[in-house]
Scaffold this motif. Structure first.
Motif, PDB file in Angstrom:
ATOM      1  N   MET A 162      -3.722  33.795  14.461  1.00  0.00           N
ATOM      2  CA  MET A 162      -3.512  33.981  15.896  1.00  0.00           C
ATOM      3  C   MET A 162      -2.216  34.750  16.118  1.00  0.00           C
ATOM      4  O   MET A 162      -1.250  34.623  15.357  1.00  0.00           O
ATOM      5  CB  MET A 162      -3.467  32.637  16.623  1.00  0.00           C
ATOM      6  CG  MET A 162      -4.794  31.895  16.592  1.00  0.00           C
ATOM      7  SD  MET A 162      -4.771  30.407  17.587  1.00  0.00           S
ATOM      8  CE  MET A 162      -5.386  31.031  19.123  1.00  0.00           C
ATOM      9  N   SER A 163      -2.198  35.541  17.159  1.00  0.00           N
ATOM     10  CA  SER A 163      -1.021  36.360  17.458  1.00  0.00           C
ATOM     11  C   SER A 163       0.092  35.513  18.067  1.00  0.00           C
ATOM     12  O   SER A 163      -0.150  34.420  18.579  1.00  0.00           O
ATOM     13  CB  SER A 163      -1.400  37.472  18.429  1.00  0.00           C
ATOM     14  OG  SER A 163      -1.681  36.933  19.708  1.00  0.00           O
ATOM     15  N   ASN A 164       1.318  36.067  18.038  1.00  0.00           N
ATOM     16  CA  ASN A 164       2.462  35.379  18.660  1.00  0.00           C
ATOM     17  C   ASN A 164       2.230  35.194  20.153  1.00  0.00           C
ATOM     18  O   ASN A 164       2.654  34.193  20.730  1.00  0.00           O
ATOM     19  CB  ASN A 164       3.760  36.154  18.413  1.00  0.00           C
ATOM     20  CG  ASN A 164       4.269  35.964  17.000  1.00  0.00           C
ATOM     21  OD1 ASN A 164       3.924  34.998  16.343  1.00  0.00           O
ATOM     22  ND2 ASN A 164       5.072  36.900  16.539  1.00  0.00           N
ATOM     23  N   GLU A 165       1.569  36.163  20.763  1.00  0.00           N
ATOM     24  CA  GLU A 165       1.294  36.066  22.202  1.00  0.00           C
ATOM     25  C   GLU A 165       0.383  34.877  22.483  1.00  0.00           C
ATOM     26  O   GLU A 165       0.622  34.107  23.424  1.00  0.00           O
ATOM     27  CB  GLU A 165       0.639  37.365  22.700  1.00  0.00           C
ATOM     28  CG  GLU A 165       0.396  37.375  24.194  1.00  0.00           C
ATOM     29  CD  GLU A 165      -0.271  38.679  24.662  1.00  0.00           C
ATOM     30  OE1 GLU A 165      -1.059  38.585  25.612  1.00  0.00           O
ATOM     31  OE2 GLU A 165      -0.005  39.734  24.072  1.00  0.00           O
ATOM     32  N   GLN A 166      -0.649  34.698  21.680  1.00  0.00           N
ATOM     33  CA  GLN A 166      -1.563  33.572  21.852  1.00  0.00           C
ATOM     34  C   GLN A 166      -0.836  32.241  21.606  1.00  0.00           C
ATOM     35  O   GLN A 166      -1.031  31.267  22.338  1.00  0.00           O
ATOM     36  CB  GLN A 166      -2.756  33.701  20.897  1.00  0.00           C
ATOM     37  CG  GLN A 166      -3.683  34.836  21.249  1.00  0.00           C
ATOM     38  CD  GLN A 166      -4.703  35.078  20.159  1.00  0.00           C
ATOM     39  OE1 GLN A 166      -4.367  35.051  18.978  1.00  0.00           O
ATOM     40  NE2 GLN A 166      -5.943  35.317  20.575  1.00  0.00           N
ATOM     41  N   ILE A 167       0.009  32.245  20.585  1.00  0.00           N
ATOM     42  CA  ILE A 167       0.765  31.028  20.264  1.00  0.00           C
ATOM     43  C   ILE A 167       1.722  30.684  21.408  1.00  0.00           C
ATOM     44  O   ILE A 167       1.851  29.530  21.811  1.00  0.00           O
ATOM     45  CB  ILE A 167       1.516  31.178  18.926  1.00  0.00           C
ATOM     46  CG1 ILE A 167       0.499  31.228  17.777  1.00  0.00           C
ATOM     47  CG2 ILE A 167       2.502  30.044  18.716  1.00  0.00           C
ATOM     48  CD1 ILE A 167       1.097  31.587  16.424  1.00  0.00           C
TER      49      ILE A 167
END
Length: 103
Positions: A89-94
């Motif tokens: 998962m991307s940092n944005e999603q996290i």
């Protein structure tokens, strides 16, 4: 309270008797500085200590429980984020997930 109780038992109509009573009461107040406690003072002291101890234990348990819950949530959040990272998962999603958990 005790003085009120006594005043209901004993009617001091005579002004001189009332005056003597209050003089004796003032003398007793001076005895509060004495190191030795009477049996009734010991009883109320012990009762107060018991109540304070019980309240302190309850407060301590509540605080400990709240801290434990906070630590548990923190560990769960960290574990979830590690799981998300390990699954790509991307940092944005996290960050979106992290922000949703703050509410």
């Amino acid at each position: 309270r005790m003085i009120i109780f006594i005043s209901r038992l004993i009617n001091l109509e005579d002004a001189e008797l009332r005056h003597q009573f209050f003089e004796e009461l003032d003398n007793l107040k001076g005895e509060n500085n004495m190191a030795e406690l009477t049996w009734i003072e010991e009883h109320f002291r012990d009762e107060a200590i018991s109540k304070v101890r019980a309240e302190s234990i309850a407060i301590g348990e509540a605080r400990g429980e709240a801290r434990g819950e906070k630590r548990g949530r923190s560990k769960a959040l960290k574990a979830a984020i590690e799981f998300m990272r390990s699954n790509g998962m991307s940092n944005e999603q996290i960050n979106m997930f992290r922000n949703s958990m703050k509410s």
